[in-house]
Scaffold this active site. Structure first.
Site, mmCIF file in Angstrom:
data_model
loop_
_atom_site.group_PDB
_atom_site.id
_atom_site.type_symbol
_atom_site.label_atom_id
_atom_site.label_comp_id
_atom_site.label_asym_id
_atom_site.label_seq_id
_atom_site.Cartn_x
_atom_site.Cartn_y
_atom_site.Cartn_z
ATOM 1 N N GLU A 145 10.409 3.534 24.575
ATOM 2 C CA GLU A 145 10.379 4.273 23.304
ATOM 3 C C GLU A 145 8.941 4.602 22.900
ATOM 4 O O GLU A 145 8.443 4.134 21.867
ATOM 5 C CB GLU A 145 11.083 3.467 22.207
ATOM 6 C CG GLU A 145 12.538 3.201 22.541
ATOM 7 C CD GLU A 145 13.351 2.592 21.398
ATOM 8 O OE1 GLU A 145 12.758 1.966 20.524
ATOM 9 O OE2 GLU A 145 14.580 2.767 21.393
ATOM 10 N N GLU A 165 19.601 2.705 26.889
ATOM 11 C CA GLU A 165 19.960 1.862 25.747
ATOM 12 C C GLU A 165 20.985 2.601 24.905
ATOM 13 O O GLU A 165 20.838 3.804 24.665
ATOM 14 C CB GLU A 165 18.763 1.566 24.832
ATOM 15 C CG GLU A 165 17.801 0.543 25.351
ATOM 16 C CD GLU A 165 16.711 0.202 24.337
ATOM 17 O OE1 GLU A 165 16.987 0.210 23.117
ATOM 18 O OE2 GLU A 165 15.586 -0.054 24.785
HETATM 19 P P1 P53 Z 1 17.170 -3.680 17.061
HETATM 20 C C1 P53 Z 1 14.797 1.446 16.022
HETATM 21 C C2 P53 Z 1 15.429 2.649 16.313
HETATM 22 C C3 P53 Z 1 15.810 2.920 17.596
HETATM 23 C C4 P53 Z 1 15.540 2.006 18.600
HETATM 24 O O1 P53 Z 1 17.051 -2.369 17.961
HETATM 25 C C5 P53 Z 1 14.887 0.827 18.312
HETATM 26 C C6 P53 Z 1 14.514 0.535 17.023
HETATM 27 C C7 P53 Z 1 13.835 -0.754 16.685
HETATM 28 O O2 P53 Z 1 14.496 -1.410 15.651
HETATM 29 O O3 P53 Z 1 14.530 -0.078 19.264
HETATM 30 C C8 P53 Z 1 15.239 -0.175 20.488
HETATM 31 O O4 P53 Z 1 16.943 -4.840 17.981
HETATM 32 C C9 P53 Z 1 14.397 -1.051 21.393
HETATM 33 C C10 P53 Z 1 14.996 -2.399 21.669
HETATM 34 C C11 P53 Z 1 15.797 -2.841 20.477
HETATM 35 C C12 P53 Z 1 16.970 -1.889 20.295
HETATM 36 O O5 P53 Z 1 16.530 -0.552 20.191
HETATM 37 O O6 P53 Z 1 16.114 -3.542 16.032
HETATM 38 O O7 P53 Z 1 14.024 -0.424 22.593
HETATM 39 O O8 P53 Z 1 13.971 -3.283 22.031
HETATM 40 O O9 P53 Z 1 16.229 -4.152 20.533
HETATM 41 C C13 P53 Z 1 17.839 -2.217 19.104
HETATM 42 O O10 P53 Z 1 18.556 -3.675 16.527
#
Ligand code: P53
Length: 484
Positions: free
Chosen positions: A190, A383
Site C-alpha cells: 500500500e 488483500e
Molecule cells: P486493519 C486502511 C485502509 C485500507 C487498508 O486493516 C489498510 C488500512 C489500514 O488500517 O491496511 C491494509 O488491520 C494493510 C494491512 C491491514 C489491512 O489492510 O486496520 O495492508 O496490513 O491489516 C486491514 O483492519
C-alpha cells in the site's frame, strides 16, 4: 469468441499477512526494533489512523519500555514460533499461495549494519521451505508498514534519500538468498499509505502543518518509487524467472451526485489514488500530479537520474488491497464514515463493517476493470476481507456466516471481471489467521478463517481454532471458485 467462464487454471488462492502483525518475537535472534513496535493500541477503535500517532515523546517512551503491554505488534500471534502449525492449517484449506512480508529489521537490525543477520535470513528459509513442503508459493512483500526504527532516528525514515541505499542493500541480500525459492515479490505494501503518515513513511510528522506534511509525504513516496524501481531491476537481474509487482490500497471513489462538478471532484480524488500505479506501471509522473504538486506547495527533490531509474524499473504485475469505496463531493457535502475518518464520504447504498468500512463487492469488479483498461497488466488481489468481532459459542465453534457472505460476494465479482477478459493471477485474502490490526492494533478486529485465542491485552492461550469459514474456503479452493 472464447469468453472465459471462470477462474483460470493455476489461480493463486490463498491468504496474506504481514510480519509486524503476526510474528511477535520482537526482540530475539538479533532482530532490531521496528517502527511498528512503537505504535500503541488505538484509544478510539473507529480511528484507523492511530497507527500514525507517533511523536518524539511517545517514541522515547516506547524505546525505554521493554515490555509488549502497550505495543501489540511486539507480540503478534507468535507466528515466529508457530509457523509450522499455521502453514499446515493453510495447507489444509488448500492454499496455493501465502503472502507474507519480511521484517527488514530481522535482516538488518539497524538498517545499515555491516553484515546481515544470519538468524533472520534462516527464519525465512525455514518459513519458505515449510510452504513449499505443501506446494504453497510464498508471495513476499519487501516492506509492509515497518522498518528498522534506527533509520527513523537517524534519517527520519523515508523522508531522507539515504534510506533508499539502505533499503536496496537489504533487497539485494534477500533476492540473492531466496533466488529460485521465491517467485513472487511485492515492493511496498500500500505505497499510498505514505500519504497517511508514519505507518508508510517511518517519519515523524505530527508537529508539521498541513503543507509541510504533504511535502514530507510525497517526498517520502518519491524515495520509495526510486527504491522500488531499483529493487525491480535487482530482482530481474538476479532471478529472471521471478515476478515483482507494486501494491496499492485501491480506494475507488464515486461522485456524490451526477452533477459534473461532483463527477470532476471524484475524478481528481481517484487520480490521487491511481497516481501511484501510474508511476510504478507506466514509469513516469503523470501531468495531473505535477499540477497538483504545483498548486499545493509541494516541490519534489529529485536526483538527476531518478526519472530514468523509475522508467527502467516498472513492475511485472499490479497487486492491490480492496476493502471499501467512498463518495466524493465538490462541495464536501458528504457525511464522513466512521468517526474522524479519512476514507471519504458515506454512500447511502452501502452497509458498513463494525469499523465503519463501506462494504462494496461490486466495487471490486469496477476496480479490476479500471485497472485492466488502464494498464493491461496482470492483476493480483492480495488483500480483501472483513474485520469483525467473532465469538466462540458454547459448542466451541465460531459461526462466521457474515464472513462467508462477504467473501462469496467479492469472489463472484472477481469472476465477473475475469469474464470481461481481465487477467487475474490470484486472490490472497487478508488475514487467513486472526492477527493484530494494522490501523488500531486491536486483536479483536478479526479477519481469519482461523481463530486465535488472544485478547486485546495479550491474554489467552494462542490456541488456533477453525471457524466455519475455514471449511467454506476449503471447498472454494478445491472447486477453483465454482462452488461458492
Ligand atoms: P486493519 C486502511 C485502509 C485500507 C487498508 O486493516 C489498510 C488500512 C489500514 O488500517 O491496511 C491494509 O488491520 C494493510 C494491512 C491491514 C489491512 O489492510 O486496520 O495492508 O496490513 O491489516 C486491514 O483492519
Amino acid at each position: 469468441k472464447n469468453i472465459p467462464t471462470g477462474f483460470p487454471k493455476g489461480f493463486l488462492w490463498g491468504g496474506a499477512t504481514a510480519a509486524n502483525q503476526v510474528e511477535g518475537a520482537w526482540n530475539i535472534d538479533g532482530k532490531g526494533l521496528t517502527t511498528a513496535e512503537v505504535v500503541q493500541k488505538a484509544t478510539d477503535r473507529q480511528d484507523p489512523m492511530a497507527m500514525n500517532a507517533v511523536t518524539a515523546v511517545t517514541l522515547r517512551k516506547a524505546m525505554v519500555d521493554k515490555t509488549d503491554t502497550l505495543y501489540p505488534k511486539r507480540r503478534g500471534i507468535d507466528f515466529y514460533h508457530r509457523y509450522r502449525e499455521d502453514i499446515k492449517l493453510f495447507a489444509e484449506m488448500g492454499f496455493k499461495a501465502f503472502r507474507l512480508s519480511i521484517a527488514w529489521a530481522r535482516i538488518f537490525p539497524n538498517g545499515d549494519d555491516a553484515q546481515p543477520n544470519e538468524a533472520g535470513l534462516k527464519f525465512y528459509d525455514d518459513v519458505f521451505a515449510e510452504c513449499h513442503k505443501y506446494g504453497i508459493e510464498p508471495v513476499v512483500t519487501l516492506s509492509h508498514f515497518e522498518m528498522p526504527l534506527a533509520l527513523t532516528l537517524k534519517h527520519n525514515g523515508w523522508a531522507s534519500r539515504a534510506t533508499i541505499a539502505a533499503f536496496t542493500r537489504y533487497t539485494k541480500v534477500v533476492f540473492e538468498r531466496y533466488r529460485g525459492i521465491v517467485k513472487y515479490w511485492l515492493t511496498f505494501n500500500e505505497i499510498n499509505a505514505s500519504t497517511w503518515g508514519f505507518v508508510g513513511t517511518g517519519a515523524l510528522d505530527q508537529e508539521l502543518d498541513e503543507t509541510a506534511k504533504l511535502q514530507l509525504h510525497y517526498q517520502a513516496v518519491h524515495h520509495q518509487f526510486v527504491a522500488s524501481a531499483i529493487a525491480v531491476q535487482q530482482c530481474h537481474a538476479l532471478d529472471p524467472a521471478a515476478k515483482i509487482g507494486c501494491m496499492l490500497a485501491r480506494i475507488q471513489t464515486y461522485p456524490h451526485t451526477p452533477n459534473p462538478t461532483d463527477v470532476r471532484a471524484a475524478q481528481l480524488e481517484d487520480e490521487l489514488n491511481l497516481f501511484f500505479t501510474d508511476v510504478q506501471v507506466r514509469g513516469e509522473y503523470p501531468g495531473y500530479m505535477n499540477r497538483y504538486f504545483a498548486e499545493h506547495g509541494v516541490t519534489l527533490e529529485m536526483a538527476a537520474d531518478d526519472e530514468a531509474v523509475i522508467k527502467a524499473g516498472t513492475v511485472d504485475y499490479l497487486s492491490f488491497s480492496y476493502y471499501m469505496t467512498t463518495v466524493t463531493s465538490a462541495a464536501d457535502a458528504t457525511v464522513k464514515t466512521s468517526g474522524n475518518m479519512t476514507f471519504g464520504g458515506k454512500n447511502p447504498y452501502l452497509e458498513t463493517s463494525a469499523w465503519g468500512w463501506q462494504i462494496d463487492p461490486l466495487g471490486l469488479r469496477i476496480a479490476l476493470n479500471v485497472f485492466w483498461d488502464r494498464y493491461r497488466l496482470p492483476l493480483f488481489v492480495v488483500e480483501n476481507g472483513l474485520g469483525a468481532l467473532d465469538e466462540v459459542t458454547a459448542d466451541g465453534k465460531i459461526h462466521d456466516q457474515y464472513r462467508i457472505d462477504y467473501m462469496r460476494q467479492h469472489i463472484i465479482q472477481m469472476r465477473e471481471a475475469i469474464k470481461d477478459g481481465v487477467e487475474l493471477m490470484g486472490y490472497t485474502m487478508w488475514g487467513p489467521i486472526d492477527l493484530i490490526s494494522a490501523g488500531t492494533s486491536e486483536m479483536s478486529k478479526r479477519y481469519g478463517f482461523i481463530y486465535v485465542d488472544q485478547d486485546d491485552a495479550g491474554g489467552g492461550s494462542l490456541q488456533r481454532l477453525r471457524k466455519d469459514s475455514f471449511y467454506w474456503y476449503q471447498q472454494v479452493i478445491a472447486s477453483n471458485g465454482t462452488v461458492l
